[in-house]
Scaffold this active site. Structure first.
Site, mmCIF file in Angstrom:
data_model
loop_
_atom_site.group_PDB
_atom_site.id
_atom_site.type_symbol
_atom_site.label_atom_id
_atom_site.label_comp_id
_atom_site.label_asym_id
_atom_site.label_seq_id
_atom_site.Cartn_x
_atom_site.Cartn_y
_atom_site.Cartn_z
ATOM 1 N N ILE A 23 6.647 -2.551 -126.810
ATOM 2 C CA ILE A 23 6.793 -2.050 -128.201
ATOM 3 C C ILE A 23 5.376 -1.608 -128.460
ATOM 4 O O ILE A 23 4.985 -0.344 -129.122
ATOM 5 C CB ILE A 23 7.209 -2.994 -129.416
ATOM 6 C CG1 ILE A 23 8.492 -3.273 -128.957
ATOM 7 C CG2 ILE A 23 6.572 -2.644 -130.672
ATOM 8 C CD1 ILE A 23 9.093 -4.550 -129.954
ATOM 9 N N ASP A 65 -8.327 -11.700 -125.572
ATOM 10 C CA ASP A 65 -7.514 -12.411 -126.018
ATOM 11 C C ASP A 65 -7.496 -12.457 -127.648
ATOM 12 O O ASP A 65 -8.668 -12.554 -128.108
ATOM 13 C CB ASP A 65 -8.225 -13.786 -125.460
ATOM 14 C CG ASP A 65 -7.309 -14.889 -125.835
ATOM 15 O OD1 ASP A 65 -6.310 -14.715 -126.744
ATOM 16 O OD2 ASP A 65 -7.749 -16.136 -125.434
ATOM 17 N N SER A 148 9.886 -9.362 -137.765
ATOM 18 C CA SER A 148 10.962 -9.823 -137.074
ATOM 19 C C SER A 148 12.097 -10.143 -138.325
ATOM 20 O O SER A 148 11.641 -10.717 -139.275
ATOM 21 C CB SER A 148 11.044 -10.791 -136.171
ATOM 22 O OG SER A 148 12.226 -11.191 -135.638
ATOM 23 N N TYR A 162 9.476 -20.071 -134.530
ATOM 24 C CA TYR A 162 9.399 -18.679 -134.621
ATOM 25 C C TYR A 162 9.763 -18.171 -135.836
ATOM 26 O O TYR A 162 9.068 -17.221 -136.335
ATOM 27 C CB TYR A 162 10.302 -18.093 -133.413
ATOM 28 C CG TYR A 162 10.189 -16.589 -133.327
ATOM 29 C CD1 TYR A 162 9.202 -16.137 -132.437
ATOM 30 C CD2 TYR A 162 11.263 -15.743 -133.822
ATOM 31 C CE1 TYR A 162 9.245 -14.671 -132.528
ATOM 32 C CE2 TYR A 162 11.082 -14.416 -133.656
ATOM 33 C CZ TYR A 162 10.293 -14.030 -133.119
ATOM 34 O OH TYR A 162 10.081 -12.610 -132.878
ATOM 35 N N LYS A 166 7.019 -15.824 -137.966
ATOM 36 C CA LYS A 166 7.188 -14.545 -138.651
ATOM 37 C C LYS A 166 7.504 -14.364 -140.132
ATOM 38 O O LYS A 166 6.996 -13.421 -140.869
ATOM 39 C CB LYS A 166 8.735 -14.060 -137.850
ATOM 40 C CG LYS A 166 8.514 -13.706 -136.240
ATOM 41 C CD LYS A 166 7.313 -12.889 -136.048
ATOM 42 C CE LYS A 166 7.450 -12.477 -134.707
ATOM 43 N NZ LYS A 166 6.284 -11.626 -134.228
ATOM 44 N N THR A 193 15.478 -6.197 -135.314
ATOM 45 C CA THR A 193 15.989 -7.057 -134.692
ATOM 46 C C THR A 193 15.877 -6.993 -133.208
ATOM 47 O O THR A 193 14.760 -6.463 -132.720
ATOM 48 C CB THR A 193 17.727 -6.733 -135.027
ATOM 49 O OG1 THR A 193 18.406 -7.704 -134.349
ATOM 50 C CG2 THR A 193 18.095 -5.510 -134.464
ATOM 51 N N THR A 197 13.657 -4.544 -124.498
ATOM 52 C CA THR A 197 12.295 -4.709 -123.796
ATOM 53 C C THR A 197 12.519 -5.557 -122.693
ATOM 54 O O THR A 197 13.264 -6.561 -122.590
ATOM 55 C CB THR A 197 11.003 -4.998 -124.757
ATOM 56 O OG1 THR A 197 11.196 -6.371 -125.094
ATOM 57 C CG2 THR A 197 11.218 -3.985 -125.948
#
Length: 258
Positions: A23, A65, A148, A162, A166, A193, A197
């Protein structure tokens, strides 16, 4: 009265955190193809080099990083040293949910911390470094977070950390937009959504999983990186100059009927 091309991004300087991923690379490449100067930044030297290579002197590959404050500051310094300024930061680092799935009542702290380190700290630190430069420059800027639909929707699959991470990015988008508006800095997010990838290739290779996913999406397919590019260009251009604190859901209609 004449109107300039509001979608013109030529000459802008874009820092893409996660520019070695599918992305991030797609977004950075779209900007570079339209005349922007782009720093593709991630931990993988081969990927950032490959992302920057097609654009010669308009692109730079940076290895860093995103969870290390000094490395983030250095990455922005390298961008400014090369291109003179930074106008836009795209935060495209994240993911990892499928690697650490646990029932909510048993979710272990180390897995929780890892997801937050990757998805939240990995957006906060690069953004702080970039925005300090934007404020010093004194002529505004743009922040684009890749969020997301899981910031809005739960899922019966062990995604506690997660969805919380998000959700934090969605809240930070609104908070940063409020705080940095006096500096002329717009902060928005794209909330997709599933996007096809390499990161989710194993999941999408399961025909039953893919069918169940597609069945829930009114437009009848999963997303592609091309679906992300147009909105990303909009949020980095003057066409979005009066848009801030917004989260654009790119999901083929999934959240319209969930």
């Amino acid at each position: 009265m004449t109107h300039p091309d509001q979608f013109d991004v030529a000459g802008t300087v874009v820092f893409v955190a996660g520019g070695g991923g599918a992305i991030g690379r797609a977004i950075g490449s779209a900007y570079a193809e339209r005349g922007a100067r782009v720093a593709f930044a991630s931990q993988d030297p081969e990927r950032v080099a490959a992302a920057a290579a097609p654009f010669a002197d308009r692109a730079l590959g940076i290895v860093f990083d995103a969870t290390d404050e000094q490395e983030c500051a250095s990455a922005i310094d390298q961008t400014v040293d090369r291109f003179g300024r930074v106008d836009i930061i795209v935060n495209a680092i994240g993911g990892g949910a499928g690697k650490v799935l646990f029932d909510a009542q048993d979710y272990p702290r180390d897995a929780w911390d890892w997801i937050f380190e990757l998805n939240v700290r990995g957006a906060v630190l690069p953004t702080q470094a970039a925005v300090k430069r934007m404020i010093d420059q004194g002529d505004g800027g743009k922040v684009l977070n890749i969020c997301s639909v899981r910031a809005q929707l739960g899922i019966a699959a062990g995604y506690s950390a997660y969805v919380a991470a998000k959700g934090a990015i969605a809240s930070l988008t609104r908070q940063w937009a409020t705080e940095w508006a006096p500096h002329g800095i717009n902060v928005n997010a794209i909330s997709p959504t599933f996007v096809d990838t390499p990161q989710v290739a194993m999941l999408l290779a399961d025909p039953d999983f893919k069918a169940s996913l597609v069945d829930r999406i009114p437009l009848g397919r999963v997303g592609t990186t091309d679906d992300i590019v147009g909105p990303a260009l909009f949020f980095g251009s003057s066409a979005s100059s009066f848009v801030t604190g917004q989260i654009l859901t790119i999901d083929g209609g999934l959240t319209a009927c969930q």
